[in-house]
Structure formats: C-alpha cells, structure tokens
Design an enzyme around this catalytic site. Structure first.
Site, PDB file in Angstrom:
ATOM      1  N   HIS A  43       0.914  -1.584  -0.036  1.00 26.78           N
ATOM      2  CA  HIS A  43      -0.139  -0.175   0.011  1.00 26.78           C
ATOM      3  C   HIS A  43       1.354   1.240  -0.295  1.00 26.78           C
ATOM      4  O   HIS A  43       0.493   2.523   0.279  1.00 26.78           O
ATOM      5  CB  HIS A  43      -1.118   0.183   1.190  1.00 26.78           C
ATOM      6  CG  HIS A  43      -2.076  -1.146   1.239  1.00 26.78           C
ATOM      7  ND1 HIS A  43      -3.380  -0.640   0.640  1.00 26.78           N
ATOM      8  CD2 HIS A  43      -2.137  -1.786   1.349  1.00 26.78           C
ATOM      9  CE1 HIS A  43      -4.565  -1.573   0.608  1.00 26.78           C
ATOM     10  NE2 HIS A  43      -3.594  -2.806   0.659  1.00 26.78           N
ATOM     11  N   ALA A 137      -5.724 -14.006  -6.473  1.00 28.73           N
ATOM     12  CA  ALA A 137      -4.749 -14.676  -5.056  1.00 28.73           C
ATOM     13  C   ALA A 137      -3.482 -14.183  -4.706  1.00 28.73           C
ATOM     14  O   ALA A 137      -2.515 -13.994  -4.024  1.00 28.73           O
ATOM     15  CB  ALA A 137      -4.206 -15.983  -5.366  1.00 28.73           C
ATOM     16  N   SER A 140      -0.713 -11.119  -8.989  1.00 24.98           N
ATOM     17  CA  SER A 140      -1.381 -10.211 -10.264  1.00 24.98           C
ATOM     18  C   SER A 140      -1.715 -10.258 -11.787  1.00 24.98           C
ATOM     19  O   SER A 140      -1.255  -9.570 -12.129  1.00 24.98           O
ATOM     20  CB  SER A 140      -0.367  -8.699 -10.079  1.00 24.98           C
ATOM     21  OG  SER A 140      -1.158  -7.821 -10.820  1.00 24.98           O
ATOM     22  N   ASP A 186       2.433  -3.420 -10.163  1.00 21.47           N
ATOM     23  CA  ASP A 186       1.403  -4.548 -10.456  1.00 21.47           C
ATOM     24  C   ASP A 186       2.018  -4.672 -12.086  1.00 21.47           C
ATOM     25  O   ASP A 186       2.888  -5.732 -12.380  1.00 21.47           O
ATOM     26  CB  ASP A 186       0.968  -4.893 -10.267  1.00 21.47           C
ATOM     27  CG  ASP A 186       0.116  -5.066  -9.051  1.00 21.47           C
ATOM     28  OD1 ASP A 186       0.704  -5.077  -7.974  1.00 21.47           O
ATOM     29  OD2 ASP A 186      -1.259  -4.918  -8.811  1.00 21.47           O
TER      30      ASP A 186
HETATM   31  P1  ADP Z   1      -5.443 -10.352  -8.738  1.00 18.45           P
HETATM   32  O1  ADP Z   1      -4.443  -9.151 -10.288  1.00 18.45           O
HETATM   33  O2  ADP Z   1      -4.959 -10.412  -7.323  1.00 18.45           O
HETATM   34  O3  ADP Z   1      -5.169 -11.885  -9.807  1.00 18.45           O
HETATM   35  P2  ADP Z   1      -7.611  -8.958 -10.007  1.00 18.45           P
HETATM   36  O4  ADP Z   1      -8.954  -9.374  -9.025  1.00 18.45           O
HETATM   37  O5  ADP Z   1      -6.633  -7.660  -9.736  1.00 18.45           O
HETATM   38  O6  ADP Z   1      -6.840 -10.213  -8.894  1.00 18.45           O
HETATM   39  O7  ADP Z   1      -7.817  -9.999 -11.027  1.00 18.45           O
HETATM   40  C1  ADP Z   1      -8.532 -10.641 -11.530  1.00 18.45           C
HETATM   41  C2  ADP Z   1      -8.960 -10.531 -12.428  1.00 18.45           C
HETATM   42  O8  ADP Z   1      -8.220 -10.909 -14.065  1.00 18.45           O
HETATM   43  C3  ADP Z   1     -10.535 -11.627 -13.365  1.00 18.45           C
HETATM   44  O9  ADP Z   1     -11.185 -11.752 -11.973  1.00 18.45           O
HETATM   45  C4  ADP Z   1     -10.133 -11.751 -14.565  1.00 18.45           C
HETATM   46  O10 ADP Z   1     -11.301 -10.438 -14.854  1.00 18.45           O
HETATM   47  C5  ADP Z   1      -8.502 -11.106 -14.989  1.00 18.45           C
HETATM   48  N1  ADP Z   1      -7.998 -12.584 -15.581  1.00 18.45           N
HETATM   49  C6  ADP Z   1      -7.051 -12.596 -14.746  1.00 18.45           C
HETATM   50  N2  ADP Z   1      -6.026 -13.678 -15.585  1.00 18.45           N
HETATM   51  C7  ADP Z   1      -7.192 -14.164 -16.378  1.00 18.45           C
HETATM   52  C8  ADP Z   1      -7.002 -14.900 -17.526  1.00 18.45           C
HETATM   53  N3  ADP Z   1      -6.370 -15.577 -17.962  1.00 18.45           N
HETATM   54  N4  ADP Z   1      -8.496 -15.157 -18.742  1.00 18.45           N
HETATM   55  C9  ADP Z   1      -9.168 -13.609 -18.921  1.00 18.45           C
HETATM   56  N5  ADP Z   1      -9.330 -12.911 -17.894  1.00 18.45           N
HETATM   57  C10 ADP Z   1      -8.050 -12.978 -16.322  1.00 18.45           C
HETATM   58 MG    MG Z   2      -4.750  -7.411  -9.098  1.00 19.15          MG
END
Ligand code: ADP
Ligand code: MG
Length: 395
Positions: A43, A137, A140, A186
């Site tokens: 943060h 998770a 990113s 990120d």
């Molecule tokens: P994090 O970045 O911590 O994994 P976020 O909520 O910021 O979590 O981002 C996750 C979102 O990114 C998913 O809900 C989806 O909308 C998008 N995303 C991530 N990977 C994929 C993928 N392989 N195909 C489609 N969308 C994806």
């Molecule tokens: Mg994210």
C-alpha cells in the site's frame, strides 16, 4: 534450453492451437507477461512511496492477430466459449457491458482503449488468453493480462513504446476501464522483472533499479501460500485504506504520505484520530522497511531480510488492518516451522502470503501450514515455490 524455456514453448504451442481453434487461422504472434510477488512495500505505491516486487515464473500468454477492420474479438481459456466482441470506433468504457462471463474482457479492451487515448492507432484484432497465474490470489493476474496485451497491441500497431509506458497503459486500463484504483507497482513488476531480481521502484517518479535477490545463494526458496480467500480490490477495504491515507496526508499538510518520516510520527499522533494515525504509521515504517530491505539484499543477501518481512506483516495486521485469520495463520505457522521471514503479499483481505524458507525445511513448512489450516477448518491452501523471472516479452 532452461526448464522455463521448455515450459514456455510447450505452453505457447497450446495457446497458438487454442487461438486457431477459436478464430480459424494462426495468430500473428504470442506475447507473455508474468504475475508478481511483492517482496515488501504494501500500500506504499499509491502513497508515492517505495515497493520491491519481483516478477514470477507464472505467466499469462496472449496469442494475437491483427484484423484489417476495427473489430475486436476476445477469448480466454478462462471465460465463456463465445468471444467478447466490440468495435474500437464505438467502444465506450462507460457503456461496455460484456456480461458476467465476459467481465474479464474489460482488461484487454481497456488496454486497447488506453493505447488509443495515448495516440497509438491500434488495428482491430483477435486475441486468445491463457494463464497459469492464479486469479485473485494477490499475484496480480490482472497486471499479467494487461502487460501481455499492451505488449502485443503496441507491437501490432508498430508503436515503439518503452516498457514503463506500457506499464502505465496497463495501470490506466485497470483504473479507468476496469474501475480498480490500483497503483503502478504490479504493471511495473510485470514489465520490468528480470531473472533472480526484484524491482526496487519509486512510485513517485517511476525511477527503478533491479536488485539481485540471490535466493539460491542464500539457500532459500520463496514459497507462496495462496489462502484461497478471495480479495476484491475494486471495493471495500482497499478503497477505505486509500481514503485514510489521503486524509492523513491532507491533515499532515503533505502531498503524499511518502513525504513523512519517523520524525513526523509524534506530530501525526497528536493531530490525527487513532485509526488514521495507525494507517499513516504503517506507510511511514513500510517505506523505511523497503529501503532497508533493498540495502540489505545488496550488502548481506536474502538471509538478512527475514526480520523486515516479519515486521511488515505485523504492521499490516495491527496498524493497517488488512490481514485476515488465514493470512496470519499461514505466516505464523510458516515461521514456526522454519521460514526465516514471512508476510502477506498484495492488497490484503485474503490472497497470498510469502515465506522465505531454507531449502531443507520446505516440506516441513508446507505440511505444517496444511495441517494448521485443516485444524482451523479453513479451506486447504495452495502452496508453491516461485522464482524471480523475466518481465513481459514476445515469445
Ligand atoms: P489478481 O490480480 O490479484 O489476480 P484481480 O481481481 O486484480 O486479482 O484480477 C483478476 C481478474 O483479472 C479476473 O477476475 C479476470 O477478470 C482477469 N483475468 C486474470 N487472468 C485472466 C485470464 N487468464 N483470462 C481472462 N481474464 C483474466
Ligand atoms: Mg490485480
């Protein structure tokens, strides 16, 4: 060929095959970008401070082909069978509603839109996404997707943009089109990562340096413990923490909390309410910890940073209040079973913890964490090792 090259090639072949199955012809090319682990500095990014993430050997690959018109067709191994379609000439982030199964399409659509706003003339395109970055998770997967798409579309458009420009495009897509008010960490980590290096980034001016991690030399492995507790950046706690930080900076009369040091904390305590003060104290100390971690990595190596990771976790748990019982259990158990330092990583309220573990203790730490989660009736976590790996690239 290194093991990563082999895996990359096999994964790439599968993505190209999936692209061809969806669109009936081969892609023009494949681009890949990694997820990231934040070693320390949580943060601090939107407080114009310091962060120390590294790109990991979990990646998102996009297969892309340019079209001669302005149509965009987006498909993912992750989403519904039918591609999400729109036209670049009529795209409007306010009205773009691909439906729940296509919500992910806001990321690639946002990248195309932000590139165009930056003056890059993006052709219509078809795109297929595949990824082994766990979603939601705290590693990113969103930046991995944005950076892979930004790299691909800039190349299709023949635009010669710096890695940092592409990172900014990805961040703007996430802020302005997806609607998640994240900082630049990120995307910078995903674009600028390098083998066995962390990216020491100043989020105020975007200056950065790659700092060798030397985990192997130190006999350490970075374990990720994915608690499977999902976080939601776009809402709730994350936005509340940003608001607290903005309030703290305003009341302290500084442009950003980055401008405060430990010497300012007594005054902060006297003029801020208790909660805002604790938020401010976390940011001030966390910035110092990032600088000290980067310095220690250079002077004494990774074995010397454990106590800083531990202190960072305590600060997030007690002052910034973004941990959760699962993250605390993962951290405490990993430490008790042999990790030299551990902390939650990412925005908080769920997601993953990291632990630096001496090679011989990996099995013991994994087993102890699994048992502790089972004993508490928590969902079984995913535990896996990550390496610091290269940033976004064309395959
Ligand atoms: P994090 O970045 O911590 O994994 P976020 O909520 O910021 O979590 O981002 C996750 C979102 O990114 C998913 O809900 C989806 O909308 C998008 N995303 C991530 N990977 C994929 C993928 N392989 N195909 C489609 N969308 C994806
Ligand atoms: Mg994210």
């Amino acid at each position: 060929m290194t093991p990563t090259d082999t895996a990359g090639t096999a994964g790439a072949a599968a993505v190209a095959v999936a692209f061809t199955a969806h669109f009936g012809h081969a892609p023009d090319g494949l681009w890949q970008a990694p997820g990231r682990v934040n070693l320390i500095g949580e943060h601090t990014d939107y407080n114009e401070g310091l962060v120390l993430p590294f790109a990991i050997d979990r990646t998102t690959t996009v297969a892309v082909a340019a079209r001669s018109d302005r149509r965009v067709l987006l498909a993912s191994a992750f989403g519904a069978a039918a591609p999400v379609e729109f036209d670049l000439d009529t795209f409007n982030p306010e009205t773009f509603e691909p439906g729940p199964a296509g919500a992910w399409a806001a990321y690639p659509a946002g990248v195309a839109w932000e590139l165009e706003r930056a003056g890059v003339s993006v052709p219509g395109f078809e795109l297929f996404v595949s990824s082994d970055v766990p979603v939601g998770a705290g590693l990113s997967s969103s930046a991995a997707l944005e950076c892979a798409v930004a790299s691909a579309l800039a190349a299709l458009a023949g635009a010669d943009l710096a890695a940092t420009d592409l990172a900014d495009i990805g961040r703007r897509a996430e802020n302005n089109v997806v609607g998640a008010p994240t900082g630049i960490m990120d995307q910078y980590a995903s674009m600028l990562g390098a083998e066995d290096c962390a990216v020491y980034l100043d989020c105020r001016d975007g200056s950065f340096a790659r700092v060798p991690l030397g985990l192997e030399e130190a006999g350490l492995v970075c374990l990720v413990i994915d608690t499977k507790v999902s976080h939601a950046h776009a809402s709730g706690g994350y936005a509340a923490r940003r608001a607290s930080c903005a309030r703290g900076a305003e009341l302290m009369g500084v442009a950003a909390l980055r401008d405060l040091g430990a010497a300012d904390l007594p005054r902060a305590e006297s003029i801020l309410d208790g909660e805002t003060f604790r938020r401010v104290r976390h940011i001030v100390h966390e910035n110092e910890r990032v600088a000290r971690t980067a310095g220690l990595l250079e002077s004494r190596g990774a074995a010397a940073i454990g106590a800083l990771l531990d202190a960072s976790h305590r600060s997030m748990r007690d002052d910034f209040e973004i941990s959760c019982p699962e993250l605390d259990l993962a951290v405490d158990t990993a430490r008790a079973a042999g990790a030299i330092g551990a902390r939650m990583t990412g925005g908080g309220f769920g997601g993953s913890a990291i632990a630096l573990v001496p090679g011989p203790d990996i099995g013991r730490v994994e087993e102890a964490v699994q048992q502790a989660f089972a004993g508490h009736g928590f969902r079984a976590p995913d535990i896996f090792a990550v390496r610091a790996a290269a940033g976004a690239r064309r395959l």
